[in-house]
Design a protein around this motif. Structure first.
Motif, short mmCIF file in Angstrom:
data_model
loop_
_atom_site.label_atom_id
_atom_site.label_comp_id
_atom_site.label_asym_id
_atom_site.label_seq_id
_atom_site.Cartn_x
_atom_site.Cartn_y
_atom_site.Cartn_z
N ASP A 1 -50.94 17.52 -21.13
CA ASP A 1 -50.45 16.25 -20.60
C ASP A 1 -49.62 16.57 -19.37
N ILE A 2 -49.81 15.81 -18.32
CA ILE A 2 -49.06 16.05 -17.09
C ILE A 2 -48.34 14.77 -16.68
N GLN A 3 -47.08 14.94 -16.29
CA GLN A 3 -46.28 13.80 -15.83
C GLN A 3 -45.77 14.08 -14.43
N VAL A 4 -45.83 13.09 -13.57
CA VAL A 4 -45.26 13.26 -12.22
C VAL A 4 -44.41 12.04 -11.91
N LYS A 5 -43.23 12.30 -11.36
CA LYS A 5 -42.38 11.19 -10.90
C LYS A 5 -42.39 11.18 -9.38
N PHE A 6 -42.78 10.04 -8.84
CA PHE A 6 -42.79 9.89 -7.37
C PHE A 6 -41.58 9.07 -6.95
N HIS B 1 -42.70 32.26 -19.64
CA HIS B 1 -41.55 31.39 -19.35
C HIS B 1 -41.99 30.27 -18.42
N PRO B 2 -42.82 29.38 -18.91
CA PRO B 2 -43.32 28.32 -18.03
C PRO B 2 -42.18 27.43 -17.50
N ARG B 3 -42.22 27.14 -16.20
CA ARG B 3 -41.19 26.28 -15.59
C ARG B 3 -41.60 24.82 -15.73
N ASN B 4 -40.63 23.97 -15.83
CA ASN B 4 -40.86 22.51 -15.88
C ASN B 4 -41.71 22.07 -17.06
N ARG B 5 -41.77 22.91 -18.09
CA ARG B 5 -42.59 22.54 -19.24
C ARG B 5 -41.82 21.59 -20.15
N GLY B 6 -42.53 20.68 -20.78
CA GLY B 6 -41.91 19.73 -21.70
C GLY B 6 -41.94 18.35 -21.07
N LEU B 7 -42.41 17.38 -21.85
CA LEU B 7 -42.55 16.03 -21.31
C LEU B 7 -41.23 15.26 -21.45
N VAL B 8 -41.08 14.23 -20.64
CA VAL B 8 -39.89 13.39 -20.75
C VAL B 8 -40.32 11.97 -21.15
N ASP B 9 -39.43 11.32 -21.86
CA ASP B 9 -39.71 9.95 -22.29
C ASP B 9 -39.13 9.01 -21.24
N ASP B 10 -39.90 8.77 -20.20
CA ASP B 10 -39.38 8.01 -19.06
C ASP B 10 -40.55 7.29 -18.39
N ASP B 11 -40.50 5.97 -18.41
CA ASP B 11 -41.61 5.17 -17.90
C ASP B 11 -41.80 5.29 -16.39
N SER B 12 -40.81 5.82 -15.70
CA SER B 12 -40.96 5.92 -14.25
C SER B 12 -41.89 7.08 -13.86
N TYR B 13 -42.32 7.88 -14.85
CA TYR B 13 -43.28 8.96 -14.59
C TYR B 13 -44.71 8.43 -14.79
#
Lengths: 145, 409
Positions: free
Chosen positions: A47-52, A20-32
């Motif tokens: 693939d890893i995405q981080v939003k600051f 049950h991985p948490r926070n899995r799944g990418l988002v289509d959001d350029d701010s990441y």
């Protein structure tokens, strides 16, 4: 806090995050900010995405194909650093890497990530246990540029 | 008589080496093989008692090196039953050999619209050079279909060949699926159409009788370290006329007979034109010793025993509900997965019991399109493995669900 000497519990932590991985799944959001972490020596490919938000890590996402160790360590990492400042996250990362490479570390700060304390005994799995973490480090650096 | 217990005494690595506290069970022979004492001694003998250069000195020592080096070439000739020893070129391994063939023969003989045929089961070393040579010449790479089990058949070769086909480059035994290609039939069909057949023998030459005259293949590439020899040494076999008509990919000392300041170069005859620079002398000598060792046991006995081991292992694996085997009927490596367990996690579990097997794509990165799984485990045997080792392997297969054990032992 978790008992450091209960392999059964540590094993359950890893299995729980693998299944049950948490926070899995990418988002289509350029701010990441986004990075592909593709291990050159094994199959793990995330693939890893981080939003600051200024100095704060607002969100961490990831997806791809990876083994249990890689998936669960990334899942735990995402939970640990979400909502933290970069400085706080850096401290967690430093302690995690110290644990992986058999140096002194503070188990308290690592919470569930202590499940990977035996990684050094299976040296070929160090890559798996650090792939997601290294992605976070790279994106934190990129955010400073 | 073939006696595995006697054979095991020849291998230092099988007498005391431990992994994770267990005696090593080495089932990654598709990657490389262990070395018998005679090979180790032959390499040490060169380094200790007659280390000098080959073909370079007018003194007794150099002559002594020449004799050993050229004797190894003749042992290789005998091992694959080539017509003459000048058809044996020492290289650094299969990858080097296949690159030399692709760039030394392919690049100089292919033109726009020509076609190269390979399969999706080929190793990267028999794929990537052809991609590049096709790009450079305007030729194109096409795939011969595998049958539903993963086998290469003459029928599918016939379907794939057309008037533009110039080269067929295939493995005699593939490194993941392990099926034997009908080389003799393929060569006969190809030669009737003027097509050159390049054979990747990395996974076949170490395990069975090889007879290049019988199969009539044009080029053969294989590695020494996968057949008890040292790393860094391999062989490119080519029919002599083809070698004569082929360009060396490296030029330098030892490969030319004379040249002048105007750039006029006269190359030596094969095989020397392909062996520029000081060769891997102790490697060649070690490979010769390895081949003599294998021939003494008998390649037919080795093949027979390995098939018996494989059968034994497959029968036990097919009884396990949690194991999926992708190639029960082939003759090479066993490709499998433990259901629901990522291959790398499973390989770690085997490691924790002292068992060496490989996880991943095994350098055959387009095979997943055929297998419909992205990664597999691969267990590959050699004649020094035993049924007892397979029993231990099977016990770990059964523990598959507890793969995290590896992490908490």
């Amino acid at each position: 806090m978790h008992s450091l000497n209960d392999p059964q519990l540590l094993r359950e932590i890893i299995m729980d995050h693998y299944e049950h991985p948490r926070n899995r799944g990418l988002v289509d959001d350029d701010s990441y900010l986004k990075i592909n972490m593709n291990s050159q020596t094994c199959i793990d490919n995330l693939d890893i995405q981080v939003k600051f938000d200024g100095d704060k890590i607002e969100d961490v996402r990831y997806d791809g194909e990876a083994c249990a160790i890689c998936t669960s360590s990334t899942s735990i990492m995402s939970e640990l650093v979400k909502g933290k400042t970069k400085q706080e996250a850096q401290k967690i990362i430093d302690n995690y890497m110290n644990m992986i490479y058999e140096k002194d570390y503070d188990p308290e700060i690592l919470e569930e990530a202590i499940a990977f304390q035996n990684t050094y005994k299976q040296a070929n799995r160090i890559k798996c246990a650090t792939l997601g973490w290294s992605g976070l480090v790279a994106l934190m650096k990129e955010s400073e540029e | 008589m073939f006696d595995v217990n006697q054979i095991r005494k020849d291998f230092p690595m099988l007498n005391g080496k431990k992994m994770q506290g267990h005696p090593l069970i080495y089932l990654d022979n598709g990657a490389t093989t262990l070395k018998p004492q005679v090979v180790i001694e032959s390499v040490c003998d060169y380094l200790t008692n007659y280390s000098g250069n080959a073909h370079r000195g007018d003194y007794d020592l150099s002559h002594e090196v020449d004799e050993h080096y050229e004797k190894s070439r003749d042992i290789v000739r005998q091992f694959i039953n080539a017509k003459r020893k000048e058809e044996i070129v020492f290289t650094s391994g299969s990858t080097d050999s296949l690159n030399m063939i692709a760039y030394g023969y392919g690049l100089t003989h292919l033109k726009a619209n020509d076609e190269i045929l390979i399969t999706v089961a080929e190793h990267a070393s028999n794929t990537l050079p052809w991609f590049d040579v096709a790009r450079l010449t305007g030729a194109s790479v096409h795939y011969i279909d595998l049958d539903e089990t993963g086998r290469l058949t003459l029928e599918n070769v016939q379907k794939a060949v057309n008037e533009n086909t110039k080269i067929i480059a295939v493995a005699e035994v593939t490194n993941v699926l392990g099926y034997q290609a009908p080389m003799k039939d393929i060569c006969q069909f190809a030669h009737e159409r003027g097509i050159v057949v390049v054979v990747d023998g990395a996974q076949s030459v170490p395990h069975q009788v090889t007879d290049v005259q019988e199969t009539d293949i044009d080029f053969l590439a294989f590695s020494g370290h996968k057949m008890c020899g040292p790393t860094g040494i391999g062989v490119m076999y080519g029919k002599y006329d083809l070698l004569k008509d082929m360009k060396p990919t490296r030029l330098g000392g030892g490969s030319n007979s004379r040249y002048n300041s105007c750039g006029v170069v006269t190359l030596k005859d094969p095989p020397y034109r392909f062996e520029a620079g000081t060769p891997h002398i102790e490697g060649a000598i070690g490979l010769g010793a390895a081949m003599q060792y294998l021939m003494k046991i008998g390649m037919n006995h080795i093949h027979e025993y390995e098939q018996e081991l494989r059968q034994y292992c497959i029968q036990k694996m097919l009884q396990l509900d949690n194991v999926e085997v992708y190639n029960p009927h082939s003759m090479g490596a066993i490709a499998f997965n433990i259901k629901g367990v990522f291959s790398q996690d499973a390989a770690s579990l085997f490691n924790s019991y002292g068992i060496a097997i490989r996880a991943g794509q095994h350098c055959a990165k387009i095979l997943d399109e055929f297998l419909k799984v992205s990664t597999t485990l691969r267990a590959s045997f050699y004649f020094y493995n035993t049924k007892e080792e397979i029993d231990a392997f099977i016990e770990v297969c059964k523990k598959g669900d507890d793969f995290l054990d590896a992490f908490f032992k």
